[in-house]
Design a protein around this motif. Structure first.
Motif, mmCIF file in Angstrom:
data_model
loop_
_atom_site.group_PDB
_atom_site.id
_atom_site.type_symbol
_atom_site.label_atom_id
_atom_site.label_comp_id
_atom_site.label_asym_id
_atom_site.label_seq_id
_atom_site.Cartn_x
_atom_site.Cartn_y
_atom_site.Cartn_z
ATOM 1 N N PRO A 211 0.810 -1.226 0.000
ATOM 2 C CA PRO A 211 0.000 0.000 0.000
ATOM 3 C C PRO A 211 0.842 1.275 0.000
ATOM 4 C CG PRO A 211 -0.881 -1.573 1.572
ATOM 5 C CD PRO A 211 0.442 -2.104 1.124
ATOM 6 N N LEU A 212 1.891 1.296 0.806
ATOM 7 C CA LEU A 212 2.751 2.480 0.863
ATOM 8 C C LEU A 212 3.474 2.691 -0.466
ATOM 9 C CD1 LEU A 212 4.140 4.789 2.369
ATOM 10 C CD2 LEU A 212 5.822 3.127 3.205
ATOM 11 N N LEU A 213 3.985 1.615 -1.038
ATOM 12 C CA LEU A 213 4.676 1.731 -2.327
ATOM 13 C C LEU A 213 3.722 2.177 -3.429
ATOM 14 C CD1 LEU A 213 6.820 -1.529 -2.123
ATOM 15 C CD2 LEU A 213 7.651 0.826 -1.926
ATOM 16 N N GLY A 214 2.486 1.694 -3.390
ATOM 17 C CA GLY A 214 1.495 2.130 -4.377
ATOM 18 C C GLY A 214 1.148 3.593 -4.208
ATOM 19 N N MET B 5 8.461 -3.366 -4.523
ATOM 20 C CA MET B 5 9.050 -2.192 -5.169
ATOM 21 C C MET B 5 9.007 -2.317 -6.685
ATOM 22 S SD MET B 5 12.412 -1.195 -2.921
ATOM 23 C CE MET B 5 12.790 0.166 -4.037
ATOM 24 N N SER B 6 9.270 -3.508 -7.180
ATOM 25 C CA SER B 6 9.315 -3.705 -8.633
ATOM 26 C C SER B 6 7.941 -3.946 -9.235
ATOM 27 C CB SER B 6 10.227 -4.889 -8.970
ATOM 28 O OG SER B 6 11.544 -4.657 -8.541
ATOM 29 N N ALA B 7 7.075 -4.676 -8.521
ATOM 30 C CA ALA B 7 5.805 -5.102 -9.108
ATOM 31 C C ALA B 7 4.768 -3.988 -9.143
ATOM 32 C CB ALA B 7 5.252 -6.295 -8.332
ATOM 33 N N ILE B 8 4.678 -3.181 -8.086
ATOM 34 C CA ILE B 8 3.621 -2.176 -8.000
ATOM 35 C C ILE B 8 3.695 -1.129 -9.113
ATOM 36 C CG2 ILE B 8 2.627 -0.376 -6.537
ATOM 37 C CD1 ILE B 8 2.066 -3.253 -5.653
ATOM 38 N N PRO B 9 4.876 -0.585 -9.470
ATOM 39 C CA PRO B 9 4.905 0.453 -10.515
ATOM 40 C C PRO B 9 4.783 -0.074 -11.938
ATOM 41 C CG PRO B 9 6.838 0.565 -9.057
ATOM 42 C CD PRO B 9 6.193 -0.763 -8.850
ATOM 43 N N PRO C 236 1.179 0.849 -13.979
ATOM 44 C CA PRO C 236 1.066 2.257 -14.387
ATOM 45 C C PRO C 236 2.163 2.698 -15.341
ATOM 46 C CG PRO C 236 1.672 2.087 -12.066
ATOM 47 C CD PRO C 236 1.264 0.724 -12.505
ATOM 48 N N GLU C 237 3.364 2.134 -15.222
ATOM 49 C CA GLU C 237 4.434 2.497 -16.148
ATOM 50 C C GLU C 237 4.124 2.017 -17.563
ATOM 51 O OE1 GLU C 237 8.073 3.978 -15.921
ATOM 52 O OE2 GLU C 237 6.448 5.070 -14.963
ATOM 53 N N MET C 238 3.570 0.815 -17.684
ATOM 54 C CA MET C 238 3.194 0.313 -19.000
ATOM 55 C C MET C 238 2.071 1.150 -19.607
ATOM 56 S SD MET C 238 3.380 -3.823 -18.368
ATOM 57 C CE MET C 238 3.112 -4.248 -20.086
ATOM 58 N N LEU C 239 1.107 1.528 -18.788
ATOM 59 C CA LEU C 239 0.022 2.385 -19.282
ATOM 60 C C LEU C 239 0.544 3.744 -19.728
ATOM 61 C CD1 LEU C 239 -3.068 1.883 -16.935
ATOM 62 C CD2 LEU C 239 -2.897 1.373 -19.368
ATOM 63 N N GLN C 240 1.410 4.340 -18.921
ATOM 64 C CA GLN C 240 1.964 5.644 -19.275
ATOM 65 C C GLN C 240 2.751 5.579 -20.576
ATOM 66 O OE1 GLN C 240 4.466 7.341 -16.260
ATOM 67 N NE2 GLN C 240 5.091 9.068 -17.523
ATOM 68 N N CYS C 241 3.518 4.499 -20.747
ATOM 69 C CA CYS C 241 4.282 4.325 -21.983
ATOM 70 C C CYS C 241 3.347 4.202 -23.179
ATOM 71 C CB CYS C 241 5.166 3.088 -21.865
ATOM 72 S SG CYS C 241 6.151 2.731 -23.331
ATOM 73 N N ALA C 242 2.241 3.478 -23.023
ATOM 74 C CA ALA C 242 1.277 3.342 -24.115
ATOM 75 C C ALA C 242 0.652 4.686 -24.463
ATOM 76 C CB ALA C 242 0.189 2.346 -23.730
ATOM 77 N N TYR C 243 0.267 5.459 -23.457
ATOM 78 C CA TYR C 243 -0.339 6.772 -23.705
ATOM 79 C C TYR C 243 0.654 7.726 -24.361
ATOM 80 C CZ TYR C 243 -4.095 5.206 -20.598
ATOM 81 O OH TYR C 243 -5.135 4.519 -20.023
ATOM 82 N N LEU D 208 11.711 0.497 -9.688
ATOM 83 C CA LEU D 208 11.967 -0.617 -10.591
ATOM 84 C C LEU D 208 13.439 -1.027 -10.585
ATOM 85 C CD1 LEU D 208 9.742 0.469 -13.617
ATOM 86 C CD2 LEU D 208 9.405 -1.538 -12.186
ATOM 87 N N VAL D 209 14.327 -0.040 -10.605
ATOM 88 C CA VAL D 209 15.766 -0.333 -10.650
ATOM 89 C C VAL D 209 16.231 -0.955 -9.337
ATOM 90 C CG1 VAL D 209 18.070 0.662 -10.861
ATOM 91 C CG2 VAL D 209 16.232 1.458 -12.348
ATOM 92 N N PHE D 210 15.977 -0.257 -8.230
ATOM 93 C CA PHE D 210 16.469 -0.752 -6.946
ATOM 94 C C PHE D 210 15.694 -1.988 -6.483
ATOM 95 C CE2 PHE D 210 18.079 3.627 -6.728
ATOM 96 C CZ PHE D 210 19.409 3.359 -6.413
ATOM 97 N N GLY D 211 14.430 -2.112 -6.890
ATOM 98 C CA GLY D 211 13.691 -3.324 -6.567
ATOM 99 C C GLY D 211 14.318 -4.549 -7.192
ATOM 100 N N GLY D 212 14.709 -4.431 -8.458
ATOM 101 C CA GLY D 212 15.376 -5.545 -9.123
ATOM 102 C C GLY D 212 16.713 -5.882 -8.497
ATOM 103 N N LEU D 213 17.498 -4.855 -8.164
ATOM 104 C CA LEU D 213 18.817 -5.087 -7.565
ATOM 105 C C LEU D 213 18.689 -5.689 -6.162
ATOM 106 C CD1 LEU D 213 20.704 -1.842 -8.689
ATOM 107 C CD2 LEU D 213 20.674 -4.090 -9.778
#
Length: 380
Positions: free
Chosen positions: A213-216, A272-276, A279-286, A230-235
């Motif tokens: 919830p906080l990350l969202g 950290m990686s999953a929540i964004p 919305p990132e994919m949607l923003q890229c599409a728009y 996304l970057v630090f979540g993966g690392l």
């Protein structure tokens, strides 16, 4: 591995659902998926009464396939409905709903085990199926109709979307790897009783559900943080998997407290990686010309679900193979390589994107100054 392969095949309808969701309708797909899933869950609890042999095996495969198809339909449509109903707070709502995902992971095994021990094999499935069926008329009444054209191939050829899909795949593969391997490693390495093995899973489930919830909320209120998540979540996911065994190259003795700590870090980093991602994919599409509406929401939600299913197949299959050949310590470290690659790849992409934008802004500024100089010279 055969079970994981069959599970992947039965989830292939997600590829179809996310293309056809506009024609089928998100609400109908969601409600119908829940109804079929509830019915076949009850049927699965009654399979012990079927004749032994090929009939029993065939019915198991058939019921499992129907459950996977209905689940795919409901999940794919749910993402579309969620994004349509809360277009400005997608990550916040998704993060809040992940609390209930965590609760399901935490409460499912003990409640199911209690019902199984107290009432037998059929009751857990019948109770769960009836609960799903009760929610069907409630959703039919509450959910509005979402009526609604964009190109699927245009979406998946966007470089950013490709990298985000790889991130989805890596997260699902890492999470799926733990399903068939972690309980065996804990019971053998730390000599824990079966009842205590389930408690170890709480470190992952609770940290993920409580942090989501906080990350969202942060992802929606401060969109610029998504790239860092996304970057630090993966690392961080890669680091936690490298220390989960830990990897033999570190020459660190495995301790139960360290194992649980790494699970907590894994749950947080996966959030950290999953929540964004959505919305990132949607923003890229728009940003690339897709029109806002149910069409693009169906494409993105289905693509998300499809890539997650691919990772859910590769993770346990490859991880199980590596676990048998190399042991859990090396298998976990190698599996964390997916998250490391995704974190580095998306980080490099964001660096190149920022560099291109700076060059574009600089060229725009220089062009504006040249136009002003030309105008001043013409006036004089």
């Amino acid at each position: 591995e055969c079970t994981q392969c069959f599970d992947f095949i039965t989830k292939l309808p997600k590829y179809i659902f996310f293309i056809k969701i506009v024609q089928i309708g998100a609400k109908f797909m969601f409600v119908a998926g829940m109804f079929v899933s509830g019915c076949v869950t009850i049927l699965f609890g009654l399979l012990d009464r079927a004749p032994d042999g090929p009939v029993f095996i065939g019915l198991c495969f058939l019921v499992r396939a129907m459950d996977a198809i209905s689940f795919s339909a409901a999940v794919t449509a749910s993402f579309s409905i969620l994004a349509k109903a809360f277009p400005n707070n997608i990550a916040t709502v998704m993060g809040s709903l992940e609390v209930f995902t965590g609760l399901g992971l935490v409460l499912g095994p003990p409640l199911g085990g209690f019902l199984y021990q107290s009432f037998g094999y059929e009751v857990p499935f019948i109770v769960l199926g009836c609960l799903v069926l009760i929610l069907v008329p409630l959703n039919m009444y509450l959910l509005p109709k979402y009526g609604s054209k964009d190109s699927f191939w245009m979406l998946i050829t966007l470089p950013k979307v490709v990298l985000l899909c790889f991130t989805i795949f890596s997260l699902s593969a890492c999470l799926g790897f733990l399903d068939p391997t972690m309980s065996l490693f804990v019971s053998e390495k730390f000599k824990l009783p079966a009842g205590y093995v389930g408690l170890v899973f709480l470190g992952l489930a609770l940290s993920y559900s409580l942090s989501s919830p906080l990350l969202g909320f942060l992802s929606d209120k401060m969109p610029h943080l998504r790239k860092w998540f996304l970057v630090f979540g993966g690392l961080l996911t890669a680091l936690s998997f490298f220390l989960l065994g830990p990897a033999p190259v570190l020459h660190i003795e495995s301790k139960l407290w360290m194992f649980v700590l790494m699970l907590v870090l894994t749950g947080f980093s996966l959030g950290m990686s999953a929540i964004p991602l959505f919305p990132e994919m949607l923003q890229c599409a728009y940003e690339n010309g897709f029109e806002e509406g149910l069409s693009v929401l169906g494409l993105v939600s289905g693509l998300f679900s499809a890539m997650w299913s691919v990772g859910a197949f590769v993770g346990p299959t490859l991880g199980g193979f590596l676990n048998e050949r190399l042991g859990f310590e090396w298998a976990a470290a190698i599996q964390g390589g997916w998250a490391l690659l995704s974190g580095l790849a998306i980080g490099i992409f964001y660096i190149l994107e920022a560099s291109r934008r700076r060059r574009s802004n600089l060229q725009t500024t220089l062009g504006t100054n040249e136009e002003r100089a030309h105008l001043l010279a013409s006036e004089t």
